[in-house]
Write an enzyme that holds these catalytic residues in place. Structure first.
Site, PDB file in Angstrom:
ATOM      1  N   LYS A 111    -130.162  33.129  66.574  1.00 20.60           N
ATOM      2  CA  LYS A 111    -129.838  33.974  67.723  1.00 20.60           C
ATOM      3  C   LYS A 111    -130.649  33.600  68.955  1.00 20.60           C
ATOM      4  O   LYS A 111    -130.279  33.960  70.071  1.00 20.60           O
ATOM      5  CB  LYS A 111    -130.015  35.444  67.364  1.00 20.60           C
ATOM      6  CG  LYS A 111    -128.960  35.915  66.365  1.00 20.60           C
ATOM      7  CD  LYS A 111    -129.000  37.404  66.103  1.00 20.60           C
ATOM      8  CE  LYS A 111    -127.954  37.817  65.087  1.00 20.60           C
ATOM      9  NZ  LYS A 111    -128.324  37.443  63.692  1.00 20.60           N
TER      10      LYS A 111
HETATM   11  C1  LIG Z   1    -127.265  37.427  62.704  1.00 15.60           C
HETATM   12  C2  LIG Z   1    -127.518  36.568  61.525  1.00 15.60           C
HETATM   13  C3  LIG Z   1    -126.477  36.063  60.714  1.00 15.60           C
HETATM   14  C4  LIG Z   1    -125.032  36.456  60.928  1.00 15.60           C
HETATM   15  O1  LIG Z   1    -124.505  35.918  62.107  1.00 15.60           O
HETATM   16  P1  LIG Z   1    -123.154  36.495  62.714  1.00 15.60           P
HETATM   17  O2  LIG Z   1    -122.951  35.776  63.999  1.00 15.60           O
HETATM   18  O3  LIG Z   1    -123.391  37.968  62.908  1.00 15.60           O
HETATM   19  O4  LIG Z   1    -122.074  36.243  61.726  1.00 15.60           O
HETATM   20  C5  LIG Z   1    -126.797  35.200  59.695  1.00 15.60           C
HETATM   21  N1  LIG Z   1    -128.079  34.860  59.434  1.00 15.60           N
HETATM   22  C6  LIG Z   1    -129.109  35.323  60.169  1.00 15.60           C
HETATM   23  C7  LIG Z   1    -130.493  34.917  59.826  1.00 15.60           C
HETATM   24  C8  LIG Z   1    -128.878  36.193  61.244  1.00 15.60           C
HETATM   25  O5  LIG Z   1    -129.911  36.665  61.958  1.00 15.60           O
END
Ligand SMILES: *Cc1c(COP(=O)(O)O)cnc(C)c1O
Length: 440
Positions: A111
């Site tokens: 993210k």
């Molecule tokens: C947010 C997150 C996900 C999921 O991603 P999406 O875009 O919501 O499908 C997977 N792994 C980690 C470590 C995350 O922080």
């Protein structure tokens, strides 16, 4: 690029919005998500990248290809350089399986890429317009940290984070409350739902809207989603393979933003053979792919908790890509669901066989890739997104692998810092008084 809401009437006269408008609005006024009216054709540009192209250069050239009508070349260069001071990395696990490691950013999860790009691009727009913005973020722990870090010391931007007191881990709280400067934290005496409700009420409040330029930075924002497509393209270019060997990409998924970004890259011309949507037992999308029925429900708790989502918000965007037809989606995306016990076993096995420690989310992806390979006989390359550093999930990983991972230095650092926060009753009046007193 121009965007419309997923809920816009196709026969209606709704006028499309620019990227700039979509970034500051977040959610479309009708409650839908912004999607591109038309996807650009970028296969020529993608084909011009080589194994040597740096991530910053690739990001700059893709940003220019997408947004040249809204940002001048110097601004585009600044956005790419400021946002991406960290890089993805490709690591081979076995002959046909590699990881695309996306955890080298300041909060050690993928993210960071979207949050960092959004922060840089907002700063650029605001400086150009000589405007200020206040970003309100409600968080249950993790995403708030990525946003806080990304916006720290951005000019013309203040950030206020609302989190439920006593309900986030100490490490998460330290990440939210120790930055200072333009990032402030509010400890709400209530639940995460209270935080989210307060933020929503603030956005709708006429008095606040008159006095402050309020914005959000949540994961449905296009300014976070679109740049995530960049690392799919980068990973594909860096992957070692024989000419013509097909590539599948496996994405550990919760809200399906990450997978949607990959599908966008495919629409732009990235020649991948398809995607594997890997979930934990919160498997509404794999179930949809198997049955054609979309049945959102309450989420269930797992050890890959960032994927505990029962009603994935980006499903609307995926449906729009495939014209609402399950057959079209099935031709591009395979769903695989993995249970916690299997996730733990995978962490242990991969560590024994390769020495690599996986975080629980990445482990879901790795096992889903193996499953897919066995079931389909696919003999090309699979690139599995490694979405977080194992050191973010110390206890789960230690229990599964018998080895305690290192806490990454960037997280270690936050633990030693001075916490600063303000307590708040979960009432709009209290939030309003604080906002108007501090920021108006
Ligand atoms: C947010 C997150 C996900 C999921 O991603 P999406 O875009 O919501 O499908 C997977 N792994 C980690 C470590 C995350 O922080």
């Amino acid at each position: 690029m121009r965007f419309v809401s997923t809920r816009a009437d196709p026969a209606g006269q709704e006028s499309p919005v620019t990227f700039r408008q979509a970034v500051f609005t977040g959610l479309a006024p009708d409650g839908g998500l912004y999607v591109p009216i038309e996807q650009p054709e970028l296969s020529g540009l993608i084909g011009s990248f080589s194994r040597e192209t740096s991530f910053t250069e690739l990001a700059e050239r893709l940003t220019a290809a997408l947004f040249a009508d809204e940002l001048d070349p110097q601004a585009i260069r600044r956005v790419a350089c400021n946002a991406f001071f960290f890089q993805p990395a490709v690591r081979r696990l076995d002959r046909g399986l590699s990881l695309l490691e996306l955890f080298n950013g300041p909060t050690c999860a993928f993210k960071d890429f979207g949050a960092s790009f959004l922060a840089s691009v907002m700063e650029e727009f605001l400086l150009e317009e000589d405007r200020k913005a206040l970003i309100l973020v409600a968080t249950s722990g993790d995403t708030g940290g990525a946003v806080a870090r990304a916006f720290h010391r951005k000019r013309n931007i203040e950030v206020l984070i609302l989190y439920p007191t006593g309900r986030v881990s100490r490490l998460q709280e330290q990440q939210l409350t120790t930055l200072g400067d333009n990032v402030a934290a509010l400890e709400v005496r209530g639940s995460f739902d209270d935080c989210q409700r307060l933020a929503k009420e603030a956005f709708l409040d006429q008095e606040l809207r008159g006095a402050l330029n309020l914005s959000s930075a949540n994961s449905i924002n296009l300014g976070r989603l679109l740049p995530q497509a960049f690392y799919y393209i980068y990973g594909f270019c860096r992957l070692e393979r024989t000419p013509g060997e097909p590539v599948m990409v496996c994405v550990p998924s919760g809200n399906f933003g990450n997978l949607t970004a990959g599908v966008y890259a495919w629409q732009w011309g990235l020649p991948v053979a398809g995607f594997i949507a890997a979930t934990n037992i919160n498997d509404v999308v794999p179930e949809y792919l198997a049955t054609g029925v979309f049945r959102p429900r309450d989420s269930r708790k797992t050890i890959s908790n960032a994927m505990d989502v029962g009603n994935p918000s980006n499903f609307e965007r995926l449906l729009q890509v495939f014209h609402g037809e399950v057959e079209r989606m099935q031709a591009v995306i395979r769903g695989v669901r993995i249970r916690d016990q299997e996730t733990r076993k995978t962490i242990r096995k991969v560590h024994q066989e390769t020495g690599v420690l996986l975080d629980p989310h990445t482990a879901v992806g790795v096992l889903a890739s193996h499953r897919y390979r066995r079931a389909s006989g696919f003999s090309g390359q699979i690139l599995t997104l490694a979405t977080a550093h194992p050191g973010k999930f110390l206890d789960v990983v230690e229990q599964a692998a018998g080895v305690r991972p290192q806490l990454p230095p960037v997280l270690q650092e936050a633990l030693g810092k001075q916490k600063r926060s303000t307590e708040l009753e979960p009432r709009l009046e209290a939030l309003k008084t604080l906002l108007l007193g501090r920021y108006a």
